[in-house]
Scaffold this motif. Sequence first.
Motif, PDB file in Angstrom:
ATOM      1  N   GLY A 207       0.794  -1.225   0.000  1.00  0.00           N
ATOM      2  CA  GLY A 207       0.000   0.000   0.000  1.00  0.00           C
ATOM      3  C   GLY A 207       0.823   1.269   0.000  1.00  0.00           C
ATOM      4  N   THR A 208       1.950   1.284   0.689  1.00  0.00           N
ATOM      5  CA  THR A 208       2.789   2.488   0.716  1.00  0.00           C
ATOM      6  C   THR A 208       3.290   2.828  -0.688  1.00  0.00           C
ATOM      7  N   VAL A 210       1.758   1.939  -3.528  1.00  0.00           N
ATOM      8  CA  VAL A 210       0.597   2.349  -4.317  1.00  0.00           C
ATOM      9  C   VAL A 210       0.298   3.828  -4.078  1.00  0.00           C
ATOM     10  N   ARG A 211       0.356   4.252  -2.836  1.00  0.00           N
ATOM     11  CA  ARG A 211       0.078   5.658  -2.524  1.00  0.00           C
ATOM     12  C   ARG A 211       1.127   6.577  -3.151  1.00  0.00           C
ATOM     13  N   ALA A 229      -4.657   0.683  -6.907  1.00  0.00           N
ATOM     14  CA  ALA A 229      -5.565   0.940  -5.790  1.00  0.00           C
ATOM     15  C   ALA A 229      -6.903   0.252  -6.019  1.00  0.00           C
ATOM     16  N   GLY A 232      -7.043  -3.747  -5.220  1.00  0.00           N
ATOM     17  CA  GLY A 232      -6.743  -4.252  -3.895  1.00  0.00           C
ATOM     18  C   GLY A 232      -7.315  -5.648  -3.712  1.00  0.00           C
ATOM     19  N   ASP A 239      -3.941  -2.341   5.220  1.00  0.00           N
ATOM     20  CA  ASP A 239      -3.220  -1.706   4.119  1.00  0.00           C
ATOM     21  C   ASP A 239      -2.938  -2.761   3.053  1.00  0.00           C
ATOM     22  N   GLY A 241      -2.712  -3.006  -0.267  1.00  0.00           N
ATOM     23  CA  GLY A 241      -1.952  -2.861  -1.501  1.00  0.00           C
ATOM     24  C   GLY A 241      -2.790  -3.244  -2.706  1.00  0.00           C
ATOM     25  N   GLY A 242      -2.125  -3.523  -3.829  1.00  0.00           N
ATOM     26  CA  GLY A 242      -2.844  -3.864  -5.067  1.00  0.00           C
ATOM     27  C   GLY A 242      -2.111  -4.921  -5.856  1.00  0.00           C
TER      28      GLY A 242
END
Length: 326
Positions: A207-208, A210-211, A229, A232, A239, A241-242
């Motif tokens: 997730g970090t 992806v952001r 995103a 997911g 969190d 992620g994708g």
Amino acid sequence: MRTVSEQQQPIPVIIDCDTGIDDALALLLAVRHPRLDLRAVTCVAGNTDVAGVVRNTLTVLERAGAPDVPVARGAERPLIEGVRTARHVHGADGMGDLGLPAPTRAPADVDAVTLLRREILASPRPVTLIPTAPLTNIALLLRTHPEVTGNIERIVFMGGAVATGNATPVAEFNVWHDPEAAAILLTAGVPITMYGLDVFERVIVPGTDVRRLRASAEPGTRLAGELLAHRGPATDAADPGGGLGDAGAVCAVIDPAGLTTHRLPVEVSLAPGPSRGQTLVDRRLRVGESELHDGMREQPLVDVALDVDVTRYVELYLGTVERTGA
């Protein structure tokens, strides 16, 4: 065996897709990685209708900075079945309903099979095909122009499953959507790698990351983040992620050492009923009673992906899509 000079040259590839969120992720990777020479993209009905697939493909290529790659419209439906889309996964427009602008150019003035034949035969080096969709276009190509196999290096297709399916308990969507086409692919007479659900579902971008992609000022990098995103995984993690999805098949062409494959007999179940579209992968160490009593059946041998280096492919993807990112 390739010479050192050939190994240093970009690999000529053609992607056959049903764009699709994760097909779009695959396109972004193929356009931006220096080891690949994306010669063409062909479109087929699958995740959405074929007109939507063409629109989405052209839009993604423009966002990725590769508007000149030829794109052709292909089959509107499977060889036998009707169209069964996956809009419940990919949104009404097939692209997560992100509101992306319409493309500014039109597709090629030839159909997908014609473009496939033209680009394969014109390539100075054998082409690697990367189908990330139902295999209708590829089956039509192989049946109409079998001479193309002489200039195909390998087919790395996203499809099938050794264990659990997604369209049915045993069948993966791309193969289930057009089982007859998948069966034709397996008899192409060229090396084939099956990048199935067993590895497809495992490659998750944290997730970090992806952001970070979503915050980029560069259009292609930001699009990769928005698509990830939307992809997911089904998890309760805070969190999640994708998932890279189809892009993993492109990773397997760029870096095949990140994939563990076993050369195994594979066939597609074509009979009506709950097993239709299943990829039957024979992992037995010896022949069974069926063969002993009824005789051996010839089955194509396929390099079946059974394990994947997740970190390696995630780093490959991120390092590529952010290459020109802000």
